[in-house]
Enzyme design. Structure first.
Site, short mmCIF file in Angstrom:
data_model
loop_
_atom_site.label_atom_id
_atom_site.label_comp_id
_atom_site.label_asym_id
_atom_site.label_seq_id
_atom_site.Cartn_x
_atom_site.Cartn_y
_atom_site.Cartn_z
CB ALA A 215 -0.96 -0.06 1.12
CB SER B 16 -1.90 -2.43 -3.22
OG SER B 16 -2.56 -2.13 -2.14
CE1 TYR C 101 -6.39 -6.72 2.58
CE2 TYR C 101 -6.07 -4.58 1.22
CZ TYR C 101 -5.81 -5.64 2.15
OH TYR C 101 -4.43 -5.67 2.71
CB THR D 244 -5.95 -9.86 0.59
OG1 THR D 244 -4.94 -9.31 -0.24
CG2 THR D 244 -5.36 -10.00 1.68
CE LYS E 25 0.00 -10.68 -0.73
NZ LYS E 25 -0.27 -10.50 0.72
CG HIS F 252 -1.31 -9.20 4.95
ND1 HIS F 252 -2.52 -9.27 4.49
CD2 HIS F 252 -0.92 -7.65 4.81
CE1 HIS F 252 -2.97 -8.28 4.07
NE2 HIS F 252 -2.07 -7.44 4.26
#
Length: 358
Positions: free
Chosen positions: A91, A118, A140, A166, A230, A254
């Site tokens: 990020a 990202s 996400y 993710t 992921k 992560h």
């Protein structure tokens, strides 16, 4: 090597190693921003172990195998990449360099590899795509399905070639450096541009504690892009990923930023590889700092690796040139390691070439 070079000539300051590069980056960054990039969750045990775990593996080279000219090209989802070293989704690149993710994408494009954009990028995916290299998009999944679909469609329209979902973040990890620094939001002038909705409002990224396999099935109905998960560490989840028809898994914790104390990624890799049984590509994310780390991961069954923090160090130190040099260094070290281990290409790396040290 397709122009990536067979030695360290021309890498300048990077010939001294990534530790020196990290020091240069740290000197240029606001201390709170350095801590955001460098830090992990809790006591940062997993953060440290991701790197330390590679120290527990040793290479057992073969000799007299005539490796000749090495070929590091790696095919993933229809793209032929010059190297199996990819840029992990991280990020807020705008904190590291004014050109942010655009500079990162330029560096990756110069090396001929994928950048995973990202969802929390400070540049819109459309502008990042203008750098010209292959992009994947990290997602996400949001509780608002309509908005989630709109983000996926934006990524598709920008030319992203895979979706990296993710799945290890039903809630936000406790990142104590950020709490101590009071770093809870971006400074003025920076926004999560891929969270901008059709009204122009930039939404906050929401973690979804109800995220389950049904959402992956829903995503398959929304997009035709390859879907990678992921955050897979447990072999049972790897088997479920195969059963649910995903296209790849990323063994990741992560970067040690979610649940502190979880297994290091390279230690989790062999069981995931066994569970998948060659039915889909496996990528490793976490702790890669040398080309020999890449070699170990590939020998243990990974198709490619993702690199996060070193790319950010290069970006902070030297923009696109720094990103390119980090990726070139890792690839050059991998090339040398292949030759010295008796291999000509990543596919020649097999499990008998590495051994775990107690």
């Amino acid at each position: 090597m397709d122009g990536l070079g067979a030695g360290l000539d021309g890498l300048g300051a990077y010939a001294d190693g990534l530790d020196e590069l990290a020091a240069r980056a740290r000197a240029r960054l606001d201390p709170a921003h350095w801590d955001f990039f460098a830090g992990g969750a809790g006591n940062e045990r997993t953060l440290r172990d991701n790197e330390d775990a590679f120290e527990r593996w040793r290479i057992v080279p073969r000799v007299l195998r005539s490796p000749g000219e090495r070929d590091l090209r790696t095919s993933l989802f229809g793209d032929e990449l010059a190297t199996p070293v990819l840029v992990a989704p991280t990020a807020f690149h705008g904190l590291a360099h004014p050109a942010g993710e655009v500079a990162t994408a330029r560096g990756a494009a110069d090396v001929g590899t994928v950048m995973v954009v990202s969802m929390a990028a400070t540049a819109p995916v459309e502008r990042i795509a203008m750098a010209g290299g292959p992009l994947w998009f990290q997602l996400y999944p949001q509780p608002d399905l309509t908005f989630t679909e709109s983000v996926v469609k934006r990524a598709e329209a920008a030319g992203c070639r895979a979706l990296v979902v993710t799945v290890d973040s039903p809630v936000f990890g406790r990142r104590e450096r950020d709490l101590r620094n009071g770093f809870l939001d971006l400074p003025p002038g920076l926004l999560c541009e891929n969270m901008r909705d059709d009204t122009g409002r930039v939404r906050n990224i929401a973690m979804d504690p109800d995220l389950g396999w049904q959402r992956i099935e829903w995503l398959r109905g929304v997009t035709g892009l390859p879907i990678l998960l992921k955050g897979v560490l447990h072999p049972a989840d790897a088997r479920l990923a195969v059963a649910h028809g995903v296209d790849g898994v990323v063994v990741s914790n992560h970067g040690g930023r979610q649940l502190d104390g979880v297994v290091a990624t390279v230690d989790a890799l062999p069981a995931v590889v066994e569970a998948v049984g060659g039915r889909l590509p496996i990528l490793l994310d976490g702790g890669v700092r040398r080309g020999t780390d890449v070699l170990v991961a590939l020998a243990l069954g990974a198709t490619a690796v993702l690199v996060g923090r070193p790319v950010l160090w290069g970006l902070a130190a030297d923009g696109a040139d720094g990103v390119r040099n980090v990726l070139q260094r890792l690839t050059t070290e991998l090339d040398q390691g292949l030759a010295l281990a008796g291999a000509a290409r990543p596919a020649d790396l097999t499990g008998d070439l590495v051994v775990a040290r107690p």
